[in-house]
Enzyme design. Structure first.
Site, PDB file in Angstrom:
ATOM      1  N   ILE A   1       7.968  -8.190  -0.940  1.00 25.54           N
ATOM      2  CA  ILE A   1       6.865  -8.299  -2.014  1.00 25.54           C
ATOM      3  C   ILE A   1       7.258  -7.743  -3.399  1.00 25.54           C
ATOM      4  O   ILE A   1       7.438  -6.707  -3.462  1.00 25.54           O
ATOM      5  CB  ILE A   1       5.360  -7.926  -1.616  1.00 25.54           C
ATOM      6  CG1 ILE A   1       5.039  -8.426  -0.395  1.00 25.54           C
ATOM      7  CG2 ILE A   1       4.523  -8.323  -2.806  1.00 25.54           C
ATOM      8  CD1 ILE A   1       3.767  -7.915   0.263  1.00 25.54           C
TER       9      ILE A   1
ATOM     10  N   GLY B   1      11.288  -1.458  -7.323  1.00 26.58           N
ATOM     11  CA  GLY B   1      10.095  -1.034  -7.006  1.00 26.58           C
ATOM     12  C   GLY B   1       9.292  -2.187  -6.177  1.00 26.58           C
ATOM     13  O   GLY B   1       9.161  -3.009  -6.931  1.00 26.58           O
ATOM     14  N   SER B   2       8.883  -1.931  -5.175  1.00 27.29           N
ATOM     15  CA  SER B   2       7.868  -2.920  -4.451  1.00 27.29           C
ATOM     16  C   SER B   2       7.613  -2.424  -3.072  1.00 27.29           C
ATOM     17  O   SER B   2       7.353  -1.372  -2.793  1.00 27.29           O
ATOM     18  CB  SER B   2       8.619  -4.125  -4.245  1.00 27.29           C
ATOM     19  OG  SER B   2       7.839  -5.328  -3.741  1.00 27.29           O
ATOM     20  N   ARG B   3       7.106  -3.514  -2.191  1.00 21.68           N
ATOM     21  CA  ARG B   3       6.894  -3.220  -1.184  1.00 21.68           C
ATOM     22  C   ARG B   3       7.108  -4.289   0.075  1.00 21.68           C
ATOM     23  O   ARG B   3       7.497  -5.104  -0.282  1.00 21.68           O
ATOM     24  CB  ARG B   3       5.202  -2.842  -0.944  1.00 21.68           C
ATOM     25  CG  ARG B   3       4.294  -3.910  -0.297  1.00 21.68           C
ATOM     26  CD  ARG B   3       2.963  -3.569  -0.176  1.00 21.68           C
ATOM     27  NE  ARG B   3       2.129  -4.507   0.494  1.00 21.68           N
ATOM     28  CZ  ARG B   3       1.027  -5.040   0.229  1.00 21.68           C
ATOM     29  NH1 ARG B   3       0.641  -4.677  -1.310  1.00 21.68           N
ATOM     30  NH2 ARG B   3       0.424  -5.805   0.770  1.00 21.68           N
TER      31      ARG B   3
END
Length: 215
Positions: A154, A184-186
């Site tokens: 994501i 940056g994310s998940r």
């Protein structure tokens, strides 16, 4: 060792670093300003190099475990309804990556890729409740004789490009590269109800090494 997704950005950053510092040396006859410019550009270069690092991970390949697909902190462990592929309740484990984490995505299990799909979308902050359904993302499902796992890269507010290497029909090895998320994310992992979860909230994990569940 750096990830191939960073080669172009690292090269451009190095050229800019050298160009700016050579220009400051020629144009600015002030030692303090030259040192300041060098320090700022060096910090920026180090951050770029750190972001695209790709450390070797010693994955203990085991059909009875699910390893963390990415580095980061576990921010969600809950039962949810997964409507894209399974259409039933699943255990969701979400791992948040800060800009200083390694951003390589790795296959959490051995098996066959039965789904690999890209979804364009928004860039809400990665911890936003709707990020999993509204942000730019990729969905990959890997299946073997013991378990079928869906994991979703994501994009966050800073991530503007998700790279996905998984291809439907191919066999993959646990811990091998599955993709890369820039800045940056998940990643959300969806497991069958009843799976033994091996991590806790706020726990830090390493992609390809930390066991997040037992099959």
């Amino acid at each position: 060792m750096f990830h191939k997704e960073g080669y172009k950005i690292i090269s451009v950053t190095l050229v800019l670093f050298l160009g700016i510092n050579v220009a400051s040396y020629v144009a600015i006859q002030n030692d303090e300003w030259q040192i300041a410019i060098f320090s700022i550009t060096l910090i920026f270069l180090i951050l770029i190099l750190q972001f695209f690092r790709n450390p070797k991970r010693k994955t203990k390949v085991d059909d009875h475990t699910v390893v963390a697909p990415v580095d980061g902190k576990v921010v969600v462990i809950e039962e949810v309804f997964e409507k894209e592929h399974f259409n039933d309740n699943r255990l969701q484990v979400s791992i948040f990556m800060s800009p200083i984490n390694v951003h390589v995505t790795r296959h959490p299990i051995n098996g066959d890729v039965v789904l690999s799909k890209y979804h364009p979308g928004k860039y809400l902050v990665a911890w936003h409740p709707k990020a999993s359904e509204e942000n730019e993302r990729t969905t990959v499902v890997v299946k073997n004789s013991g378990i079928e796992v869906l994991y979703r890269q994501i994009a966050g507010a800073l991530a503007k490009r998700i790279v996905n290497y998984a291809k439907e029909g191919e066999k993959v090895v646990q811990g091998s590269d599955s993709g890369f998320i820039k800045f940056g994310s998940r990643v959300d992992v969806f497991l069958p109800i009843g799976t033994e979860i091996n991590v806790t909230l706020d726990q830090k994990v390493k992609g390809g090494e930390s066991i997040i569940a037992n099959v």
